[in-house]
Design a protein around this motif. Structure first.
Motif, PDB file in Angstrom:
ATOM      1  N   ALA A  77      33.149  23.068 -40.740  1.00 56.55           N
ATOM      2  CA  ALA A  77      32.603  23.436 -42.492  1.00 56.55           C
ATOM      3  C   ALA A  77      32.849  25.257 -41.770  1.00 56.55           C
ATOM      4  O   ALA A  77      33.398  25.371 -43.207  1.00 56.55           O
ATOM      5  CB  ALA A  77      31.194  22.778 -42.636  1.00 56.55           C
ATOM      6  N   ASP A  78      32.095  25.200 -41.467  1.00 54.96           N
ATOM      7  CA  ASP A  78      31.710  27.296 -41.251  1.00 54.96           C
ATOM      8  C   ASP A  78      33.200  28.304 -41.388  1.00 54.96           C
ATOM      9  O   ASP A  78      33.439  28.631 -42.028  1.00 54.96           O
ATOM     10  CB  ASP A  78      30.846  27.777 -40.859  1.00 54.96           C
ATOM     11  N   ASN A 135      31.308  22.205 -48.290  1.00 55.30           N
ATOM     12  CA  ASN A 135      32.843  22.907 -48.535  1.00 55.30           C
ATOM     13  C   ASN A 135      32.482  23.778 -49.943  1.00 55.30           C
ATOM     14  O   ASN A 135      32.206  24.564 -50.080  1.00 55.30           O
ATOM     15  CB  ASN A 135      34.283  22.533 -48.174  1.00 55.30           C
ATOM     16  N   SER A 157      29.548  26.313 -49.808  1.00 61.00           N
ATOM     17  CA  SER A 157      29.925  27.762 -49.934  1.00 61.00           C
ATOM     18  C   SER A 157      30.626  28.398 -49.957  1.00 61.00           C
ATOM     19  O   SER A 157      30.285  29.250 -50.871  1.00 61.00           O
ATOM     20  CB  SER A 157      30.106  27.375 -47.916  1.00 61.00           C
ATOM     21  N   LEU A 158      31.988  27.473 -50.847  1.00 58.74           N
ATOM     22  CA  LEU A 158      33.216  28.261 -51.884  1.00 58.74           C
ATOM     23  C   LEU A 158      32.215  28.396 -53.065  1.00 58.74           C
ATOM     24  O   LEU A 158      33.761  29.461 -53.232  1.00 58.74           O
ATOM     25  CB  LEU A 158      34.020  27.363 -51.153  1.00 58.74           C
ATOM     26  N   PRO A 200      24.920  29.882 -48.767  1.00 61.75           N
ATOM     27  CA  PRO A 200      25.244  29.233 -48.876  1.00 61.75           C
ATOM     28  C   PRO A 200      23.960  28.435 -50.564  1.00 61.75           C
ATOM     29  O   PRO A 200      23.051  28.828 -50.137  1.00 61.75           O
ATOM     30  CB  PRO A 200      25.979  26.990 -48.513  1.00 61.75           C
ATOM     31  N   GLN A 256      37.188  19.102 -42.512  1.00 62.04           N
ATOM     32  CA  GLN A 256      36.657  20.612 -43.102  1.00 62.04           C
ATOM     33  C   GLN A 256      34.815  20.473 -43.068  1.00 62.04           C
ATOM     34  O   GLN A 256      33.898  21.421 -43.541  1.00 62.04           O
ATOM     35  CB  GLN A 256      37.130  20.541 -44.700  1.00 62.04           C
ATOM     36  N   ASN A 300      35.563  26.709 -44.289  1.00 63.73           N
ATOM     37  CA  ASN A 300      35.370  28.056 -45.655  1.00 63.73           C
ATOM     38  C   ASN A 300      36.276  29.114 -45.090  1.00 63.73           C
ATOM     39  O   ASN A 300      35.980  29.675 -46.858  1.00 63.73           O
ATOM     40  CB  ASN A 300      33.673  27.830 -46.085  1.00 63.73           C
TER      41      ASN A 300
END
Length: 282
Positions: free
Chosen positions: A268-269, A51, A54-55, A2, A264, A272
């Motif tokens: 989270a992982d 989020n 990472s995204l 991330p 979320q 995502n």
């Protein structure tokens, strides 16, 4: 890995036709617009920070403070229109079409956006969202506020370390998320905008959105839709997501055990990974 992004480094502000809107932005690629929930101290960053980090490796991620929350303009209840605010944000940022990712109130508003502006949304993703216009409820409270919404309202009525601790606790399944740091962050955000606080209390949850959506509207949604819900959500019952996925034609449901209203963040992982794969594949 991330991206190492901070709230300060991603902070942006744009003037739209009606509002000055604050948001966090990072990454490049297909736009993902993230809409937060209605709890005290809610912001784009507090709902979606992990989020976004990472995204943003694969997408242009925009986590918004909706008018009436965070660092965006104040708005009285009768003039609150988050669907219009989202549309004006896309126009101001010159985004033709985006995937919408919404938690709770943000999920409701994302659904409403898909109904009202189908040409401006590419994917619809919700977490813990209500099912607008679909009644009656079988498992969820038929009338009045849920246990979680009552606690959220107390957080607005009497914001303190104790009441915000209760808010964070009801939002999550795992008590490890109930940290003093998170509670202080949410409390500071609540007390830092007395105008937002007064405006919310003037309207309450009854005026949380101006959108009026029916079951027929949901059947008419044509964008690919991914619906998330925590099995242990005490704020919005997962029955709402069952209704959504039963009506929206191109939809699928992810229901997670040992998970509350902040799916979320609690997962989270996995969240995502599923969101990234869904948007990339469709």
């Amino acid at each position: 890995m991330p991206l190492e992004l901070t709230a300060e480094a991603t902070s942006r502000t744009v003037k739209t036709k009606n509002w000055e809107i604050h948001y966090h932005e990072a990454g490049q690629g297909h736009p993902l617009v993230m809409l937060h929930g209605s709890g005290p101290g809610a912001t784009g960053w507090s709902n979606f920070g992990p989020n976004l980090r990472s995204l943003a490796n694969d997408f242009r991620v925009i986590a918004v403070d909706m008018p009436g929350w965070g660092a965006s303009d104040a708005v009285i209840p009768d003039e609150r229109d988050h669907v219009e605010a989202a549309l004006q944000l896309l126009d101001a940022l010159k985004i033709d079409k985006a995937a919408f990712v919404g938690n709770s109130m943000g999920g409701f508003n994302s659904v409403s956006f898909a109904v009202k502006h189908p040409d401006r949304i590419s994917h619809l993703i919700t977490m813990g969202a209500g099912a607008p216009g679909v009644r009656p409820s079988i498992f969820a409270p038929g009338n009045g506020l849920s246990e979680g919404l009552k606690i959220l309202l107390r957080g607005y009525q009497n914001p303190s370390m104790e009441t915000i601790r209760d808010v964070v606790d009801i939002m999550t399944y795992d008590s490890a998320f109930v940290t003093d740091e998170l509670i202080s962050e949410r409390l500071d955000a609540t007390l830092g905008r007395p105008d937002h606080l007064a405006n919310f209390l003037a309207g309450g949850f009854e005026k949380i959105s101006r959108a009026v959506i029916t079951a027929d509207d949901l059947v008419g949604i044509r964008v690919p839709t991914l619906v998330f819900h925590g099995r242990d959500d005490r704020v919005v019952h997962y029955e709402n997501s069952l209704k959504l996925v039963s009506l929206v034609p191109d939809s699928r449901l992810v229901l997670m055990n040992r998970c509350g209203h902040w799916l979320q963040l609690e997962y989270a992982d996995e969240f995502n990974r599923l969101v990234g794969g869904f948007v990339s594949a469709r």
